[in-house]
Motif scaffolding. Structure first.
Motif, PDB file in Angstrom:
ATOM      1  N   GLN A  24       0.808  -1.214   0.000  1.00 19.16           N
ATOM      2  CA  GLN A  24       0.000   0.000   0.000  1.00 19.16           C
ATOM      3  C   GLN A  24       0.850   1.278   0.000  1.00 19.16           C
ATOM      4  OE1 GLN A  24      -3.706   0.886   0.274  1.00 19.16           O
ATOM      5  NE2 GLN A  24      -3.357  -0.798  -1.155  1.00 19.16           N
ATOM      6  N   HIS A  40      -0.695   2.220  -9.013  1.00 20.94           N
ATOM      7  CA  HIS A  40      -0.346   1.075  -8.180  1.00 20.94           C
ATOM      8  C   HIS A  40      -1.494   0.675  -7.262  1.00 20.94           C
ATOM      9  CE1 HIS A  40       2.108  -1.735  -5.897  1.00 20.94           C
ATOM     10  NE2 HIS A  40       1.510  -1.237  -4.826  1.00 20.94           N
ATOM     11  N   LEU A  41      -2.147   1.657  -6.641  1.00 19.71           N
ATOM     12  CA  LEU A  41      -3.250   1.340  -5.741  1.00 19.71           C
ATOM     13  C   LEU A  41      -4.452   0.781  -6.509  1.00 19.71           C
ATOM     14  CD1 LEU A  41      -3.205   4.410  -3.305  1.00 19.71           C
ATOM     15  CD2 LEU A  41      -2.168   2.147  -2.971  1.00 19.71           C
ATOM     16  N   THR A  42      -4.556   1.067  -7.771  1.00 17.70           N
ATOM     17  CA  THR A  42      -5.608   0.670  -8.713  1.00 17.70           C
ATOM     18  C   THR A  42      -6.925   1.402  -8.470  1.00 17.70           C
ATOM     19  OG1 THR A  42      -6.514  -1.293  -7.580  1.00 17.70           O
ATOM     20  CG2 THR A  42      -4.579  -1.627  -8.979  1.00 17.70           C
ATOM     21  N   ARG A 217      -3.394  -7.166 -10.497  1.00 12.86           N
ATOM     22  CA  ARG A 217      -3.059  -5.808 -10.074  1.00 12.86           C
ATOM     23  C   ARG A 217      -3.605  -5.519  -8.683  1.00 12.86           C
ATOM     24  NH1 ARG A 217      -4.478  -1.240 -12.926  1.00 12.86           N
ATOM     25  NH2 ARG A 217      -2.644  -0.374 -11.913  1.00 12.86           N
ATOM     26  N   SER A 221      -1.493  -4.515  -5.193  1.00 21.38           N
ATOM     27  CA  SER A 221      -1.785  -3.352  -4.360  1.00 21.38           C
ATOM     28  C   SER A 221      -2.096  -3.728  -2.915  1.00 21.38           C
ATOM     29  CB  SER A 221      -2.967  -2.559  -4.939  1.00 21.38           C
ATOM     30  OG  SER A 221      -4.194  -3.212  -4.705  1.00 21.38           O
TER      31      SER A 221
END
Length: 377
Positions: A24, A40-42, A217, A221
């Motif tokens: 995270q 990255h966190l989506t 993904r 994350s």
């Protein structure tokens, strides 16, 4: 000699927590590029409750720090590099992973009874749907309250959406890929034709491939996730079979781990002291939070005041790889202060931890351009 299924790798509780925190982006080094953070966190959940700051802004500040300004997120939205879909901010290029599902709305056959009811309601109100598209086509971004309600069949429910015909119809039109949130004016979403909001790239990733990539993904994350979980509002925490199977000491069942983070599990870990939004992905799934961190938390804004233990919008306090408390604070912009009503300590605070938390509260106030008032001791 029979060969059974190999036993999954067993992680210590500390290793599991550190994987989740790293995933995270809450460990050192702190990320610097906001678009990369969202990618990255989506997903970053949109919630405009501003007891301290809107949740999406808090999530970005927790990662990027004082270099983040809310205008930076607005700029990404205005440039359509980040888009709002169903109350979640997503990187625009991820739309390719949703188009096959959108094309199947309201779902793959056989439809559930609920999906059939949705489909029939939209079909019965097709005239209103076309009226809304005409208004947007000619007038551009428009708030729901300015869109025509020509529904011939009202929306009926047992909850708060009763008689909110246009709100519900626009929401379903979004899921059909017809309209999209262009931007916000204050707290209001401004709707436009999806073709004018979404990127020109019209790639459609086949559904099975898209679902697998979204799960991969999502796992990257989260770091650790269950293959299947009870659903929570918004984005799921389930990842299916992607990643590597692992177990966590003291926790029942198996997990899926992101392979890259699993390879780094024995690397030195440098954590940070961070104040999180109550809607942060690290804490939003309360069961996962209890299993991995052994920590109890609830958002209490919907509880009567007398039943609140921690506060209306209490911020979870992360120190390294453990949660140490909840900060009950409010941004009083008119008075220019961040009012700290209580710091609920879940562990014994030594002087070092006390200083780290105080410093983070000061950083939050500085980011909000406020002064700290009444820190709890």
């Amino acid at each position: 000699m029979a060969h059974g299924r190999p036993s999954p790798r067993v992680l210590t509780g500390e290793q599991a927590r550190r994987i989740a925190v790293r995933a995270q982006l809450l460990a050192e080094p702190r990320p610097t590029d906001l678009l990369d953070v969202v990618r990255h966190l989506t997903v970053v959940q949109v919630d405009l409750t501003a007891a301290v700051a809107p949740s999406a802004d808090l999530v970005c500040w927790s990662r990027v720090g004082g270099a983040f300004h809310p205008d930076d997120l607005d700029d990404l939205l205005d440039a359509h590099e980040v888009i709002e879909v169903d109350g979640m901010l997503r990187p625009a290029e991820d739309l390719a992973l949703f188009r096959a599902e959108t094309a199947q709305w309201p779902g793959a056959e056989p439809l559930t009874e609920w999906q059939v009811r949705l489909q029939e309601w939209v079909e019965d109100n097709d005239g209103c749907r076309l009226d809304i598209l005409d208004v947007l086509r000619s007038g551009g971004p428009t708030a729901v309250r300015h869109l025509p309600d020509t529904c011939v069949r009202p929306w009926r429910s047992s909850g708060w959406n009763n008689n909110r015909n246009v709100t519900m119809l626009v929401s379903l039109m979004e899921r059909r890929g017809e309209v999209a949130v262009s931007h916000r004016e204050g707290r209001e979403r401004m709707w436009d034709l999806a073709e004018r909001v979404h990127p020109d790239d019209d790639r459609v990733v086949p559904l099975d491939e898209a679902l697998e990539e979204r799960a991969r993904r999502r796992l990257a994350s989260l770091g650790l996730a269950r293959a299947r979980v009870a659903e929570v509002p918004g984005e799921t925490y389930a990842v299916g079979p992607v990643g590597e199977e692992v177990a966590v000491e003291g926790v029942r069942g198996t997990w899926r781990a992101d392979p890259d983070l699993l390879d780094r599990v024995d690397e030195p870990f440098e954590g940070r002291t961070v104040l999180l939004s109550p809607l942060d992905r690290l804490v939003f799934d309360r069961r996962r939070l209890a299993e991995l961190f052994g920590w109890e938390y609830q958002l209490e804004m919907y509880k009567p005041v007398a039943r609140r233990r921690w506060g209306y919008w209490a911020l979870p306090v992360l120190d390294g790889d453990r949660f140490v408390g909840k900060l009950d604070c409010t941004a009083d912009v008119e008075r220019g202060v961040l009012r700290v009503d209580a710091l609920h300590r879940d562990v014994t605070f030594d002087p070092g931890l006390e200083q780290r938390v105080d410093r983070e509260v000061e950083e939050l106030a500085r980011w909000l351009d406020l002064e700290v008032a009444g820190p709890a001791r």
